[in-house]
Design a protein around this motif. Structure first.
Motif, PDB file in Angstrom:
ATOM      1  N   PHE A  71      -2.902  -4.373  22.295  1.00 58.34           N
ATOM      2  CA  PHE A  71      -2.754  -5.574  21.472  1.00 58.34           C
ATOM      3  C   PHE A  71      -3.109  -5.395  19.989  1.00 58.34           C
ATOM      4  N   ARG A  72      -3.643  -4.244  19.575  1.00 54.09           N
ATOM      5  CA  ARG A  72      -4.161  -4.165  18.209  1.00 54.09           C
ATOM      6  C   ARG A  72      -3.072  -4.244  17.138  1.00 54.09           C
ATOM      7  N   HIS A  73      -1.895  -3.687  17.405  1.00 54.88           N
ATOM      8  CA  HIS A  73      -0.821  -3.792  16.408  1.00 54.88           C
ATOM      9  C   HIS A  73      -0.393  -5.251  16.222  1.00 54.88           C
ATOM     10  N   LYS A  74      -0.327  -5.987  17.339  1.00 53.34           N
ATOM     11  CA  LYS A  74       0.064  -7.393  17.248  1.00 53.34           C
ATOM     12  C   LYS A  74      -1.008  -8.201  16.528  1.00 53.34           C
ATOM     13  N   LEU A  75      -2.273  -7.927  16.823  1.00 55.11           N
ATOM     14  CA  LEU A  75      -3.355  -8.633  16.124  1.00 55.11           C
ATOM     15  C   LEU A  75      -3.267  -8.405  14.624  1.00 55.11           C
ATOM     16  N   CYS A  76      -3.070  -7.166  14.240  1.00 56.48           N
ATOM     17  CA  CYS A  76      -3.076  -6.823  12.819  1.00 56.48           C
ATOM     18  C   CYS A  76      -1.873  -7.389  12.075  1.00 56.48           C
ATOM     19  N   LYS A  77      -0.853  -7.782  12.811  1.00 55.84           N
ATOM     20  CA  LYS A  77       0.312  -8.412  12.187  1.00 55.84           C
ATOM     21  C   LYS A  77      -0.079  -9.737  11.539  1.00 55.84           C
ATOM     22  N   TYR A  78      -1.109 -10.385  12.071  1.00 56.04           N
ATOM     23  CA  TYR A  78      -1.523 -11.691  11.558  1.00 56.04           C
ATOM     24  C   TYR A  78      -2.703 -11.592  10.587  1.00 56.04           C
ATOM     25  N   ILE A  79      -3.217 -10.382  10.382  1.00 57.19           N
ATOM     26  CA  ILE A  79      -4.300 -10.149   9.432  1.00 57.19           C
ATOM     27  C   ILE A  79      -3.707  -9.961   8.039  1.00 57.19           C
ATOM     28  N   ASP A  80      -4.394 -10.430   7.002  1.00 56.97           N
ATOM     29  CA  ASP A  80      -3.883 -10.257   5.639  1.00 56.97           C
ATOM     30  C   ASP A  80      -4.047  -8.830   5.140  1.00 56.97           C
ATOM     31  N   ALA A  81      -5.119  -8.164   5.545  1.00 54.70           N
ATOM     32  CA  ALA A  81      -5.331  -6.755   5.198  1.00 54.70           C
ATOM     33  C   ALA A  81      -6.483  -6.225   6.031  1.00 54.70           C
ATOM     34  N   ILE A  82      -6.542  -4.901   6.138  1.00 58.12           N
ATOM     35  CA  ILE A  82      -7.607  -4.224   6.878  1.00 58.12           C
ATOM     36  C   ILE A  82      -8.507  -3.495   5.889  1.00 58.12           C
ATOM     37  N   ILE A  83      -9.800  -3.703   6.030  1.00 51.05           N
ATOM     38  CA  ILE A  83     -10.779  -3.004   5.204  1.00 51.05           C
ATOM     39  C   ILE A  83     -11.167  -1.724   5.933  1.00 51.05           C
ATOM     40  N   THR A  84     -11.070  -0.594   5.239  1.00 54.20           N
ATOM     41  CA  THR A  84     -11.346   0.694   5.866  1.00 54.20           C
ATOM     42  C   THR A  84     -12.188   1.569   4.957  1.00 54.20           C
ATOM     43  N   TYR A  85     -12.951   2.467   5.579  1.00 52.53           N
ATOM     44  CA  TYR A  85     -13.734   3.463   4.841  1.00 52.53           C
ATOM     45  C   TYR A  85     -13.036   4.817   4.861  1.00 52.53           C
ATOM     46  N   SER A  86     -11.841   4.833   5.410  1.00 52.77           N
ATOM     47  CA  SER A  86     -11.012   6.038   5.421  1.00 52.77           C
ATOM     48  C   SER A  86     -10.099   6.018   4.199  1.00 52.77           C
ATOM     49  N   ASN A  87      -9.238   7.026   4.082  1.00 54.46           N
ATOM     50  CA  ASN A  87      -8.271   7.074   2.978  1.00 54.46           C
ATOM     51  C   ASN A  87      -6.898   6.565   3.402  1.00 54.46           C
ATOM     52  N   ASP A  88      -6.811   5.977   4.590  1.00 55.67           N
ATOM     53  CA  ASP A  88      -5.518   5.526   5.101  1.00 55.67           C
ATOM     54  C   ASP A  88      -5.014   4.315   4.323  1.00 55.67           C
ATOM     55  N   LYS A  89      -3.759   4.367   3.914  1.00 55.84           N
ATOM     56  CA  LYS A  89      -3.150   3.261   3.184  1.00 55.84           C
ATOM     57  C   LYS A  89      -2.582   2.203   4.125  1.00 55.84           C
ATOM     58  N   GLU A  90      -2.445   2.568   5.389  1.00 55.75           N
ATOM     59  CA  GLU A  90      -1.938   1.631   6.391  1.00 55.75           C
ATOM     60  C   GLU A  90      -2.586   1.949   7.728  1.00 55.75           C
ATOM     61  N   ILE A  91      -3.012   0.922   8.452  1.00 52.88           N
ATOM     62  CA  ILE A  91      -3.595   1.081   9.785  1.00 52.88           C
ATOM     63  C   ILE A  91      -2.965   0.043  10.702  1.00 52.88           C
ATOM     64  N   PHE A  92      -2.451   0.497  11.832  1.00 46.46           N
ATOM     65  CA  PHE A  92      -1.819  -0.380  12.817  1.00 46.46           C
ATOM     66  C   PHE A  92      -0.743  -1.262  12.191  1.00 46.46           C
ATOM     67  N   GLY A  93      -0.013  -0.665  11.226  1.00 49.80           N
ATOM     68  CA  GLY A  93       1.101  -1.365  10.597  1.00 49.80           C
ATOM     69  C   GLY A  93       0.701  -2.340   9.508  1.00 49.80           C
ATOM     70  N   GLN A  94      -0.585  -2.397   9.172  1.00 48.34           N
ATOM     71  CA  GLN A  94      -1.063  -3.344   8.155  1.00 48.34           C
ATOM     72  C   GLN A  94      -1.622  -2.583   6.956  1.00 48.34           C
ATOM     73  N   ARG A  95      -1.448  -3.130   5.754  1.00 51.79           N
ATOM     74  CA  ARG A  95      -1.977  -2.516   4.538  1.00 51.79           C
ATOM     75  C   ARG A  95      -3.507  -2.540   4.570  1.00 51.79           C
ATOM     76  N   THR A  96      -4.102  -1.673   3.790  1.00 43.94           N
ATOM     77  CA  THR A  96      -5.559  -1.557   3.800  1.00 43.94           C
ATOM     78  C   THR A  96      -6.167  -1.812   2.422  1.00 43.94           C
ATOM     79  N   ILE A  97      -7.435  -2.180   2.442  1.00 43.88           N
ATOM     80  CA  ILE A  97      -8.288  -2.185   1.261  1.00 43.88           C
ATOM     81  C   ILE A  97      -9.285  -1.062   1.483  1.00 43.88           C
TER      82      ILE A  97
END
Length: 371
Positions: free
Chosen positions: A141-167
């Motif tokens: 379910f994580r890809h579907k959940l992240c579809k409704y999130i405005d952005a993901i905050i990450t401590y990695s260098n990934d620009k996208e996680i589970f199809g969602q943009r990152t901060i």
């Protein structure tokens, strides 16, 4: 702006993650948010509750039904958010993507609320040595959940996680709560190492224990002590650390202090010379990460050792990088490295002023304001 910081568990005074969350919330307040904290906890007599800033929002009761409600019933939180005109919700992921959390986030979006999701460690699948069923559900379910999130905050260098943009941010420091070390010891005859964590297999402290076994097999006059501060997370850690200490007869040199905080923790740091970060993040499939512990060591003014890639520290003169593999730590290299250290504690601390929690959380607030 009214905001809510949501976590799915409670706080423990000795726990580094709990302290980190407190610092993040304080930093968001310093950035101008009127933010409240919503968290889940269990009372001493077993009642399960959702709380807002230490006040009970709803009591779920006891037993299996109450435990189930925690996972599926977010109605009281939704009602509170609407009632208090909250426009921004910051969720710390508990790796609990499922139909109920998806429904919760969708309901927030219908209320016009912006939702950001912090994923503290990414990737995280290999860290699940327990609760495999929960991970399987999260994977579905994580890809579907992240579809409704405005952005993901990450401590990695990934620009996208589970199809969602990152901060992308770094773990930060609240300099007001972390004291600078005061004592530089005479290390001509002995050296004290310190490693502080809730100890999981990816911390790799067993590699250091193996290194000490090899070191003491040569019957050296120079003594090296390793102070492990924190609880061993499970049976694997007990086998890899506690049992090895007794097997190799290293009890005089490897000391298990358990979880410590406050003045007791500060006192242990004052005894130490060199700090030990994670030595085996590769075991959980992570090679690039910005850990909280590295930043705390630097804030205290310690040179330290780790094996991952950390862009904030890899170039620093007070860092010793070791290979990200399963080899025992070469203790003689630690000794040589420390003897050559010339960076004073205050200079180490000053080198990370830009990593204050206020500076890091400002990136989150700026994103909110710009989108």
């Amino acid at each position: 702006m009214n905001a809510l910081f949501l976590i799915f568990y409670g706080f423990q005074e000795y726990n580094g993650i709990s302290k980190k969350i407190r610092y993040q919330i304080e930093a968001l307040k310093d950035c101008g948010l009127n933010i409240r904290t919503c968290y889940y906890d269990i009372t001493p007599d077993g009642n399960r509750q959702w709380l807002i800033d230490d006040h009970v929002l709803t009591d779920l009761g006891k037993g299996i039904i109450a435990k189930l409600k925690k996972r599926i019933s977010f109605g009281p939180i939704l009602q509170y958010i609407k009632q208090e005109d909250i426009s921004f919700v910051y969720i710390r992921s508990y790796h609990n993507a499922n139909p109920f959390t998806i429904h919760f986030v969708k309901a927030l979006k219908k209320q016009g609320v912006k939702v950001l999701l912090e994923i503290p460690t990414y990737p995280y699948d290999q860290e699940f040595t327990k609760q495999k069923l929960n991970l399987c559900i999260d994977r579905i379910f994580r890809h579907k959940l992240c579809k409704y999130i405005d952005a993901i905050i990450t401590y990695s260098n990934d620009k996208e996680i589970f199809g969602q943009r990152t901060i992308r941010i770094s773990n930060g420091i609240d300099f007001n709560h972390i004291p600078l070390r005061e004592t530089i010891h005479d290390t001509s005859k002995e050296m004290h190492l310190i490693g502080v964590a809730e100890i999981h297999f990816w911390h790799g402290f067993d590699r250091l224990v193996e290194g000490l076994k090899n070191y003491y097999a040569t019957h050296p006059d120079y003594k090296v002590y390793f102070h492990i501060v924190g609880n061993l997370a499970g049976k694997r850690e007990q086998q890899e650390i506690e049992i090895l200490i007794f097997k190799y007869e290293l009890q005089p040199y490897v000391i298990l202090h358990g979880a410590q905080y406050g003045k007791d923790l500060d006192a242990l740091f004052e005894q130490a010379d060199l700090a030990i970060g994670s030595l085996a993040r590769h075991r959980s499939g992570i090679y690039n990460i910005k850990t909280l512990k590295n930043r705390e060591y630097a804030a205290r003014g310690f040179a330290f050792v780790y094996s991952e890639i950390d862009d904030d520290f890899d170039h620093m003169p007070y860092i010793l990088k070791i290979p990200a593999d399963e080899s025992p730590i070469d203790i003689s290299k630690l000794i040589d490295f420390y003897r050559k250290q010339s960076v004073p504690p205050q200079e180490i601390r000053d080198s990370i002023r830009h990593l204050s929690w206020k500076e890091q959380m400002k990136k989150v607030v700026d994103y909110y304001n710009e989108h």
